[in-house]
Enzyme design. Structure first.
Site, PDB file in Angstrom:
ATOM      1  N   GLU A   2     -14.114  -9.646  50.629  1.00  0.00           N
ATOM      2  CA  GLU A   2     -15.360  -9.478  51.370  1.00  0.00           C
ATOM      3  C   GLU A   2     -16.314  -8.636  50.545  1.00  0.00           C
ATOM      4  OE1 GLU A   2     -15.195  -8.036  55.390  1.00  0.00           O
ATOM      5  OE2 GLU A   2     -13.410  -9.212  55.868  1.00  0.00           O
ATOM      6  N   GLU A  57      -8.135  -5.084  56.875  1.00  0.00           N
ATOM      7  CA  GLU A  57      -8.691  -3.765  57.138  1.00  0.00           C
ATOM      8  C   GLU A  57      -8.000  -3.021  58.286  1.00  0.00           C
ATOM      9  OE1 GLU A  57     -13.227  -4.771  55.568  1.00  0.00           O
ATOM     10  OE2 GLU A  57     -12.920  -4.113  57.638  1.00  0.00           O
TER      11      GLU A  57
END
Length: 446
Positions: free
Chosen positions: A349, A164
């Protein structure tokens, strides 16, 4: 439609959120360690991840939990400052040995280790040199990647360079809620570009060290206009470019989204064309982190970007105030395929924070909202696969309740409850549900 026989079922964590002992055995401080100290911008979070879940000492117990629950893979991150205390230079043998023992323990338990090299915790020594604004940092990252991959690529097949990168840029340099705590949109293009260069150089370094499968992990949040008014539609397009295409367009197309020169104005630089050849280093897979969507409206009161998010009036929201919207996962998986072509995708995730008790009751932790979140999102994965999405695996976030960054210990994402006073682990009902999903390869989803 059932999941294929070789579908990979796992759980995810990150180093600073669970390990604790950030300065043990010769490790150096990270930017997060310092951010949470007295005098740091995140001092209210003290003691930060000093203890967290004490995974540094309890990793055998945590592996035993994963084995008991039947998970086939464990995605974890390496603490850069544990391996290279100064961010560069001499290796800390004890730090590297910790991860070698963890990998060996996982393999002995029949669990595949999946390594993420950078999950937001940067060595403080490199933050002092400018952090992700420092043009030398991509090269430092490549050296670090080569060090870790050289030690572990004989036993670890799947590697991620960055997790990310958008969050590193947005929260650290625009919102100020993560290190280095800046609030200056003019920094964003340079930070993003250095992160992307680090990724490209990191892929090259991992492969040079023997890594077989290397990818990038991004967080995607579909941006839907709040109304069909042109201003809201345009705002949603800007928000989509800023969050969702920001890192993938350069990696796959060798260019930034066309909205960026107007979005950043005079802060938008001209980048050397040669940089994009590095950024476009081919990857073997894409990691997707999905939690929710953003309903977006034009908002002239917001200085940068002029958009804001509005809640859906009736949909359930998590403890993070994120809308529960499983349809967005199907949408995202199909969008990735349509826009970027046939690349294998792993959902690395996916999960939800809901209120859980501080101490697990005698009958265990019942978390029906989290169970339903997983059920509907796994069904969304199946729906995307039925329509052609090449999804190879799914990892729940997170194995353990942990240090949730700028929110401290107030939000619990774990499928395993952690009592922060005793550090006792107690699998929640969601862990048992996912265990049955893995055992049946998704047949319990109906």
């Amino acid at each position: 439609m059932a999941f294929p026989p070789d579908f990979l079922w796992g759980v995810s964590t990150s180093a600073y959120q669970i390990e604790g002992s950030p300065l043990a055995d010769g490790a150096g401080p990270s930017n997060w360690h310092r951010f949470c100290r007295p005098g740091g911008a995140g001092a209210h979070l003290a003691p930060g991840g000093d203890v967290a879940c004490d995974h540094y000492h309890r990793w055998r117990e945590d592996i035993a939990l994963m084995k008991e629950l039947g998970f086939q893979s464990y995605r974890f991150s390496v603490s850069w400052s544990r391996v290279l205390p100064g961010g560069r230079g001499p290796v800390n043998p004890a730090g590297l040995d910790f991860y070698a023992k963890l990998v060996d323990g996982l393999l002995e338990a029949g669990i595949r280790p999946l390594i993420t090299l950078f999950h937001w915790d940067l060595p403080a020594a490199l933050e002092d040199r400018g952090g992700w604004l420092d043009p030398d940092l991509p090269g430092r990252f490549a050296d670090y990647a080569h060090t870790v991959a050289s030690a572990l690529s004989d036993r670890v097949e799947m590697w991620s360079t960055l997790n990310e990168p958008w969050v590193v840029m947005h929260e650290g340099h625009l919102q100020g809620s993560h290190p280095p705590g800046h609030r200056d949109f003019r920094e964003l293009p340079r930070v993003s570009h250095n992160l992307l260069l680090a990724h490209g150089l990191g892929v090259q370094a991992c492969r040079a060290a023997g890594a077989r499968t290397v990818g990038l992990v991004v967080n995607i949040e579909p941006k839907h206009p709040a109304t069909d008014r042109p201003a809201d539609v345009a705002a949603a397009a800007r928000a989509d470019a800023y969050m969702n295409r920001h890192y993938l367009d350069p990696v796959f197309f060798g260019r930034y989204p066309e909205e960026f020169p107007a979005l950043f104005g005079e802060a938008w630089p001209a980048f050397p064309e040669a940089d994009f050849r590095t950024i476009q280093e081919p990857i073997d897979y894409l990691g997707l982190n999905y939690y929710s969507r953003g309903i977006t409206r034009h908002d002239p009161a917001v200085p940068f970007g002029q958009w804001s998010s509005v809640p859906h009036p009736s949909h359930l929201r998590t403890d993070m105030d994120w809308e529960v919207y499983p349809e967005g996962l199907t949408e995202t998986l199909l969008w990735l395929q349509d826009r970027y072509g046939p690349i294998p995708v792993y959902v690395n995730e996916n999960g939800a924070a809901f209120p859980d008790p501080a101490t697990a009751p005698p009958g265990g932790v019942r978390d029906p909202l989290r169970v339903e979140y997983f059920r509907t999102h796994l069904q969304a994965v199946l729906s995307a696969m039925a329509r052609g999405a090449d999804v190879r695996g799914y990892s729940a976030w997170s194995l353990l309740d942990n240090f949730e960054w700028a929110l401290g210990y107030a939000k619990r994402f774990g499928i395993v409850h952690v009592d922060y006073e005793t550090l006792k682990r107690t699998p929640k009902a969601s862990a048992r549900f996912l265990s049955e999903v893995v055992r049946s390869n998704g047949q319990v989803l109906g």
